[in-house]
Motif scaffolding. Structure first.
Motif, PDB file in Angstrom:
ATOM      1  N   CYS A  70      34.118 -70.136  50.123  1.00  0.00           N
ATOM      2  CA  CYS A  70      33.689 -69.662  48.798  1.00  0.00           C
ATOM      3  C   CYS A  70      34.659 -68.624  48.258  1.00  0.00           C
ATOM      4  O   CYS A  70      35.025 -67.677  48.964  1.00  0.00           O
ATOM      5  CB  CYS A  70      32.293 -69.058  48.875  1.00  0.00           C
ATOM      6  N   GLY A  71      35.075 -68.841  47.035  1.00  0.00           N
ATOM      7  CA  GLY A  71      35.971 -67.895  46.376  1.00  0.00           C
ATOM      8  C   GLY A  71      37.434 -68.055  46.712  1.00  0.00           C
ATOM      9  O   GLY A  71      38.267 -67.330  46.175  1.00  0.00           O
ATOM     10  N   THR A  72      37.775 -69.006  47.607  1.00  0.00           N
ATOM     11  CA  THR A  72      39.189 -69.239  47.906  1.00  0.00           C
ATOM     12  C   THR A  72      39.806 -70.117  46.827  1.00  0.00           C
ATOM     13  O   THR A  72      39.118 -70.890  46.173  1.00  0.00           O
ATOM     14  CB  THR A  72      39.388 -69.901  49.286  1.00  0.00           C
ATOM     15  N   CYS A  73      41.114 -69.966  46.631  1.00  0.00           N
ATOM     16  CA  CYS A  73      41.824 -70.733  45.601  1.00  0.00           C
ATOM     17  C   CYS A  73      42.768 -71.735  46.245  1.00  0.00           C
ATOM     18  O   CYS A  73      43.385 -71.449  47.278  1.00  0.00           O
ATOM     19  CB  CYS A  73      42.584 -69.789  44.680  1.00  0.00           C
ATOM     20  N   TRP A  74      42.858 -72.885  45.601  1.00  0.00           N
ATOM     21  CA  TRP A  74      43.654 -73.998  46.122  1.00  0.00           C
ATOM     22  C   TRP A  74      44.487 -74.624  45.017  1.00  0.00           C
ATOM     23  O   TRP A  74      43.990 -74.870  43.918  1.00  0.00           O
ATOM     24  CB  TRP A  74      42.722 -75.056  46.737  1.00  0.00           C
ATOM     25  N   TYR A  75      45.747 -74.896  45.331  1.00  0.00           N
ATOM     26  CA  TYR A  75      46.658 -75.577  44.414  1.00  0.00           C
ATOM     27  C   TYR A  75      46.631 -77.060  44.785  1.00  0.00           C
ATOM     28  O   TYR A  75      47.017 -77.443  45.895  1.00  0.00           O
ATOM     29  CB  TYR A  75      48.066 -74.994  44.549  1.00  0.00           C
ATOM     30  N   LEU A  76      46.118 -77.874  43.878  1.00  0.00           N
ATOM     31  CA  LEU A  76      45.941 -79.304  44.115  1.00  0.00           C
ATOM     32  C   LEU A  76      47.048 -80.086  43.418  1.00  0.00           C
ATOM     33  O   LEU A  76      47.338 -79.835  42.243  1.00  0.00           O
ATOM     34  CB  LEU A  76      44.582 -79.756  43.582  1.00  0.00           C
TER      35      LEU A  76
ATOM     36  N   THR B 280      45.173 -75.384  39.818  1.00  0.00           N
ATOM     37  CA  THR B 280      44.663 -74.440  40.807  1.00  0.00           C
ATOM     38  C   THR B 280      43.178 -74.234  40.524  1.00  0.00           C
ATOM     39  O   THR B 280      42.793 -73.970  39.383  1.00  0.00           O
ATOM     40  CB  THR B 280      45.414 -73.097  40.738  1.00  0.00           C
ATOM     41  N   VAL B 281      42.356 -74.380  41.559  1.00  0.00           N
ATOM     42  CA  VAL B 281      40.904 -74.232  41.426  1.00  0.00           C
ATOM     43  C   VAL B 281      40.393 -73.180  42.395  1.00  0.00           C
ATOM     44  O   VAL B 281      41.032 -72.875  43.395  1.00  0.00           O
ATOM     45  CB  VAL B 281      40.158 -75.562  41.695  1.00  0.00           C
ATOM     46  N   LYS B 282      39.203 -72.647  42.072  1.00  0.00           N
ATOM     47  CA  LYS B 282      38.504 -71.732  42.977  1.00  0.00           C
ATOM     48  C   LYS B 282      37.267 -72.461  43.485  1.00  0.00           C
ATOM     49  O   LYS B 282      36.538 -73.074  42.712  1.00  0.00           O
ATOM     50  CB  LYS B 282      38.095 -70.455  42.260  1.00  0.00           C
ATOM     51  N   VAL B 283      37.028 -72.395  44.784  1.00  0.00           N
ATOM     52  CA  VAL B 283      35.867 -73.059  45.391  1.00  0.00           C
ATOM     53  C   VAL B 283      34.600 -72.290  45.025  1.00  0.00           C
ATOM     54  O   VAL B 283      34.490 -71.095  45.279  1.00  0.00           O
ATOM     55  CB  VAL B 283      36.016 -73.147  46.923  1.00  0.00           C
ATOM     56  N   ASN B 284      33.649 -73.004  44.393  1.00  0.00           N
ATOM     57  CA  ASN B 284      32.353 -72.388  44.079  1.00  0.00           C
ATOM     58  C   ASN B 284      31.172 -73.255  44.510  1.00  0.00           C
ATOM     59  O   ASN B 284      30.042 -72.916  44.229  1.00  0.00           O
ATOM     60  CB  ASN B 284      32.241 -72.071  42.585  1.00  0.00           C
TER      61      ASN B 284
END
Length: 149
Positions: free
Chosen positions: A73-79, A87-91
């Motif tokens: 939760c709250g980590t960011c990922w470059y897809l 880039t998204v943030k896991v929610n």
């Protein structure tokens, strides 16, 4: 070594040690065929994201459905998939289960039916789905790299 060479070496080391997984990507949100709620309002993490958000497969999320916020939760990922990137943030959690084969990997070394180690379900309500897929296919495969938020 000059300062610029040290900076390049440090950047290369950071990239080499970043978490990167082969990933599959779909999208969900208000008005989809599954009658999903607004995916940008809290989700399993209980956090509202100001920006692009996504649900992630249970093996990366860290806990099962109904168990609250996982470590992702709250980590960011470059897809990335071909020319598509965001880039998204896991929610939210994309739970494992018989009817959800893309998110049912048993561990980070296991793969789903697309050969991916993790799955990201991009939130339409946050704009992430449009930014990544534009009007293209609803299922892509590529990579996901953990980045700072």
């Amino acid at each position: 070594m000059h300062a610029s060479q040290l900076l390049l070496a440090a950047s290369a080391l950071a990239l080499a040690t970043a978490q990167t997984y082969k990933s599959s990507f779909t999208h969900y949100g208000s008005g989809d065929k599954y009658n999903s709620p607004n995916c940008n309002n809290g989700g399993a993490c209980g956090l509202y994201v100001n920006g692009y958000s996504a649900a992630v497969s249970q093996n990366l999320y860290g806990v099962g459905g109904g168990q609250g916020a996982g470590p992702a939760c709250g980590t960011c990922w470059y897809l990335v998939s071909g020319s598509h990137s965001v880039t998204v943030k896991v929610n939210n959690l994309c739970p494992a289960g018989n009817d959800n084969a893309l998110c049912s990997q048993s561990s980070l070394s296991a793969t789903n039916l697309e050969g991916a180690n993790v799955h990201f379900d991009l939130c339409s309500d946050s704009g992430a789905a449009w930014a990544f897929f534009e009007n293209g296919p609803g299922l892509l495969v590529g990579t996901a790299t953990k980045v700072s938020c």
